[in-house]
Design a protein around this motif. Structure first.
Motif, PDB file in Angstrom:
ATOM      1  N   SER A  33       7.157  10.087  -2.319  1.00 17.76           N
ATOM      2  CA  SER A  33       8.547  10.239  -1.883  1.00 17.76           C
ATOM      3  C   SER A  33       9.544   9.652  -2.877  1.00 17.76           C
ATOM      4  O   SER A  33      10.731   9.980  -2.845  1.00 17.76           O
ATOM      5  CB  SER A  33       8.741   9.561  -0.528  1.00 17.76           C
ATOM      6  N   GLY A  34       9.079   8.745  -3.749  1.00 17.24           N
ATOM      7  CA  GLY A  34       9.973   8.113  -4.709  1.00 17.24           C
ATOM      8  C   GLY A  34      10.865   7.034  -4.131  1.00 17.24           C
ATOM      9  O   GLY A  34      11.806   6.578  -4.795  1.00 17.24           O
ATOM     10  N   LEU A  35      10.566   6.557  -2.926  1.00 20.57           N
ATOM     11  CA  LEU A  35      11.402   5.546  -2.283  1.00 20.57           C
ATOM     12  C   LEU A  35      11.515   4.268  -3.107  1.00 20.57           C
ATOM     13  O   LEU A  35      12.530   3.576  -3.069  1.00 20.57           O
ATOM     14  CB  LEU A  35      10.843   5.203  -0.895  1.00 20.57           C
ATOM     15  N   GLU A  36      10.460   3.957  -3.863  1.00 23.35           N
ATOM     16  CA  GLU A  36      10.439   2.699  -4.612  1.00 23.35           C
ATOM     17  C   GLU A  36      11.519   2.643  -5.681  1.00 23.35           C
ATOM     18  O   GLU A  36      11.899   1.557  -6.150  1.00 23.35           O
ATOM     19  CB  GLU A  36       9.064   2.488  -5.248  1.00 23.35           C
ATOM     20  N   GLN A  37      12.076   3.796  -6.051  1.00 19.52           N
ATOM     21  CA  GLN A  37      13.090   3.818  -7.094  1.00 19.52           C
ATOM     22  C   GLN A  37      14.367   3.091  -6.672  1.00 19.52           C
ATOM     23  O   GLN A  37      15.157   2.664  -7.513  1.00 19.52           O
ATOM     24  CB  GLN A  37      13.399   5.262  -7.485  1.00 19.52           C
ATOM     25  N   ILE A  71       9.412  -1.027   6.259  1.00 16.79           N
ATOM     26  CA  ILE A  71      10.816  -0.769   6.576  1.00 16.79           C
ATOM     27  C   ILE A  71      11.507  -0.347   5.281  1.00 16.79           C
ATOM     28  O   ILE A  71      11.424  -1.055   4.266  1.00 16.79           O
ATOM     29  CB  ILE A  71      11.496  -2.019   7.161  1.00 16.79           C
ATOM     30  N   LYS A  72      12.160   0.804   5.276  1.00 13.69           N
ATOM     31  CA  LYS A  72      12.736   1.340   4.047  1.00 13.69           C
ATOM     32  C   LYS A  72      13.761   0.397   3.421  1.00 13.69           C
ATOM     33  O   LYS A  72      13.904   0.366   2.189  1.00 13.69           O
ATOM     34  CB  LYS A  72      13.383   2.700   4.318  1.00 13.69           C
ATOM     35  N   SER A  73      14.449  -0.385   4.249  1.00 14.47           N
ATOM     36  CA  SER A  73      15.460  -1.298   3.726  1.00 14.47           C
ATOM     37  C   SER A  73      14.855  -2.461   2.944  1.00 14.47           C
ATOM     38  O   SER A  73      15.582  -3.217   2.296  1.00 14.47           O
ATOM     39  CB  SER A  73      16.319  -1.849   4.869  1.00 14.47           C
ATOM     40  N   GLU A  87      -2.072  13.873  -2.340  1.00 16.34           N
ATOM     41  CA  GLU A  87      -0.884  14.713  -2.191  1.00 16.34           C
ATOM     42  C   GLU A  87       0.248  13.972  -1.486  1.00 16.34           C
ATOM     43  O   GLU A  87       1.413  14.301  -1.672  1.00 16.34           O
ATOM     44  CB  GLU A  87      -1.239  15.987  -1.416  1.00 16.34           C
ATOM     45  N   ARG A  88      -0.100  12.965  -0.685  1.00 17.44           N
ATOM     46  CA  ARG A  88       0.909  12.192   0.042  1.00 17.44           C
ATOM     47  C   ARG A  88       0.567  10.712  -0.071  1.00 17.44           C
ATOM     48  O   ARG A  88      -0.574  10.337  -0.305  1.00 17.44           O
ATOM     49  CB  ARG A  88       0.948  12.599   1.521  1.00 17.44           C
ATOM     50  N   GLY A  89       1.612   9.884   0.126  1.00 18.61           N
ATOM     51  CA  GLY A  89       1.375   8.448   0.184  1.00 18.61           C
ATOM     52  C   GLY A  89       1.479   7.768  -1.161  1.00 18.61           C
ATOM     53  O   GLY A  89       2.256   8.157  -2.035  1.00 18.61           O
ATOM     54  N   MET A  90       0.643   6.742  -1.362  1.00 19.19           N
ATOM     55  CA  MET A  90       0.732   5.895  -2.542  1.00 19.19           C
ATOM     56  C   MET A  90      -0.079   6.485  -3.689  1.00 19.19           C
ATOM     57  O   MET A  90      -1.285   6.681  -3.581  1.00 19.19           O
ATOM     58  CB  MET A  90       0.238   4.482  -2.215  1.00 19.19           C
ATOM     59  N   VAL A  91       0.590   6.746  -4.791  1.00 16.81           N
ATOM     60  CA  VAL A  91      -0.063   7.335  -5.965  1.00 16.81           C
ATOM     61  C   VAL A  91      -0.171   6.332  -7.107  1.00 16.81           C
ATOM     62  O   VAL A  91      -0.730   6.635  -8.155  1.00 16.81           O
ATOM     63  CB  VAL A  91       0.695   8.582  -6.443  1.00 16.81           C
ATOM     64  N   GLY A  92       0.378   5.150  -6.889  1.00 18.66           N
ATOM     65  CA  GLY A  92       0.324   4.131  -7.928  1.00 18.66           C
ATOM     66  C   GLY A  92       0.816   2.799  -7.407  1.00 18.66           C
ATOM     67  O   GLY A  92       1.166   2.652  -6.230  1.00 18.66           O
TER      68      GLY A  92
END
Length: 280
Positions: free
Chosen positions: A203-207, A171-173, A234-239
Motif C-alpha cells: 500500500s505504500g503507507l510507510e512513505q 494504527i495508520k496514524s 501480492e499483499r501485505g509486507m514486502v520488505g
C-alpha cells in the motif's frame, strides 16, 4: 487498538534486520566506556517460543532467523558474531532454534554493567510477561505508551543514549506519530542514536513516515536501510525498513555488509538498499 501480538511474527526476516541493526549499533557504541541509556518503546514480551501455536501458525521464523542460523558458518561479516552468540546461548545444540529473544532481551544480553535498559509496553498481557522476565534481567519496565514515555525520560542521566522505536503500525496514524516523536526527542537529546523500524507495504503507507521527517526539517543525520523480498507477496509486507538517526561513524558500511550476507541462493532472499534520507 491493542490486538497486535509479536509472537505470531517473532524471528521473521524483519526481526533479523532489526536486531542486526540493534546489535551493531550497541556494540559500536560500547567502543567507548561511558554508560548508555537504552530505551525500547514497544518491547513486547521479550521471549518467544518458536515452537508455540502462535509462532507455528505463521511459521515466519522458518524463512527468517532459522535460515540465518542454518547458514551461520557461511556468513562473511564478523559483525554477526554478537547476534549468533546470543542465539547460541539461548539454543544449545545444532538443531533449529527453539527460543527467540525480543528486542528488550537483545538490549539486556548485549548491555554492560552501567548501561541502563528501560522497556515500555502498553498491552496488558504482554506487559505482565515482560515484567516477570525483567525482574531477573535487570530491565526497567514501564506500563505506558512508549512514544510518550520516551519523551518523559529525555535527556537521560547517562552520557549516551540508544533508542529503538518499532510500533506495530496497526494504527495508520502511528507513522506520523513516530515522526513527530522523533522531532521532539531530537530536540531533547541530539547526541542520542535512534533506530526506527517500519514495514514496507504494498500500500505504500510507510512513505508517510519518511515524508513527514523530510518535510519537517527537524531531524538530521538520518540513514535509511531497507530490505525487500526477492519473491514478495501480492499483499501485505514486502520488505522491512530501518531509519538510523545519528548512527555511529562507519555504521552504514558495516550494516550493509551484514545485509549482503542475506542475499543469494539458499539465504533469506532479501535485497538491500541504503541511502542517506537526510544528511548531516
Amino acid at each position: 487498538m491493542l490486538s497486535y501480538l509479536h509472537a505470531f511474527h517473532a524471528g521473521n526476516f524483519a526481526d533479523v534486520q532489526k536486531h542486526a541493526a540493534l546489535s551493531l549499533a550497541l556494540t559500536m557504541m560500547q567502543a567507548k566506556k561511558s554508560a548508555i541509556a537504552c530505551f525500547d518503546t514497544h518491547a513486547g514480551s521479550a521471549r518467544y517460543d518458536l515452537r508455540s501455536e502462535r509462532a507455528r501458525k505463521t511459521a515466519e521464523a522458518d524463512a527468517g532467523v532459522q535460515v540465518l542460523w542454518r547458514i551461520r558458518e557461511q556468513l562473511a561479516c564478523s559483525d554477526w558474531e554478537p547476534v549468533l552468540k546470543v542465539l547460541a546461548e539461548d539454543n544449545p545444540g545444532d538443531g533449529p532454534l527453539q527460543d527467540y529473544p525480543g528486542s528488550p532481551a537483545w538490549f539486556a544480553r548485549l548491555s554492560r554493567p552501567g548501561d541502563v535498559v528501560t522497556a515500555f509496553e502498553l498491552h496488558p498481557a504482554e506487559e505482565r510477561q515482560l515484567a516477570g522476565w525483567a525482574n531477573e534481567a535487570g530491565v526497567k519496565v514501564r506500563h505506558e505508551d512508549g512514544l510518550k514515555g520516551l519523551l518523559k525520560c529525555l535527556p537521560p542521566p547517562q552520557p549516551r543514549m540508544l533508542t529503538l522505536i518499532d510500533p506495530s503500525y496497526e494504527i495508520k496514524s502511528d507513522y506520523e506519530a513516530v515522526a513527530h516523536t522523533l522531532a521532539r526527542a531530537w530536540k531533547k537529546c541530539r547526541h542520542g542514536v535512534y533506530l526506527v523500524w517500519y514495514p514496507i507495504l504494498t500500500s505504500g503507507l510507510e512513505q508517510k513516515l519518511t515524508e513527514v521527517l523530510q518535510t519537517s526539517g527537524a531531524v538530521r543525520k538520518v540513514l535509511k536501510s531497507e530490505v525487500t523480498l526477492d519473491q514478495p507477496p501480492e499483499r501485505g509486507m514486502v520488505g522491512s525498513g530501518m531509519l538510523i538517526i545519528n548512527p555511529p561513524w562507519g555504521f552504514d558500511e558495516r550494516l550493509g555488509a551484514m545485509m549482503a550476507d542475506l542475499h543469494g541462493p539458499g539465504r533469506l532472499g532479501l535485497s538491500h538498499g541504503m541511502e542517506w534520507l537526510i544528511p548531516e
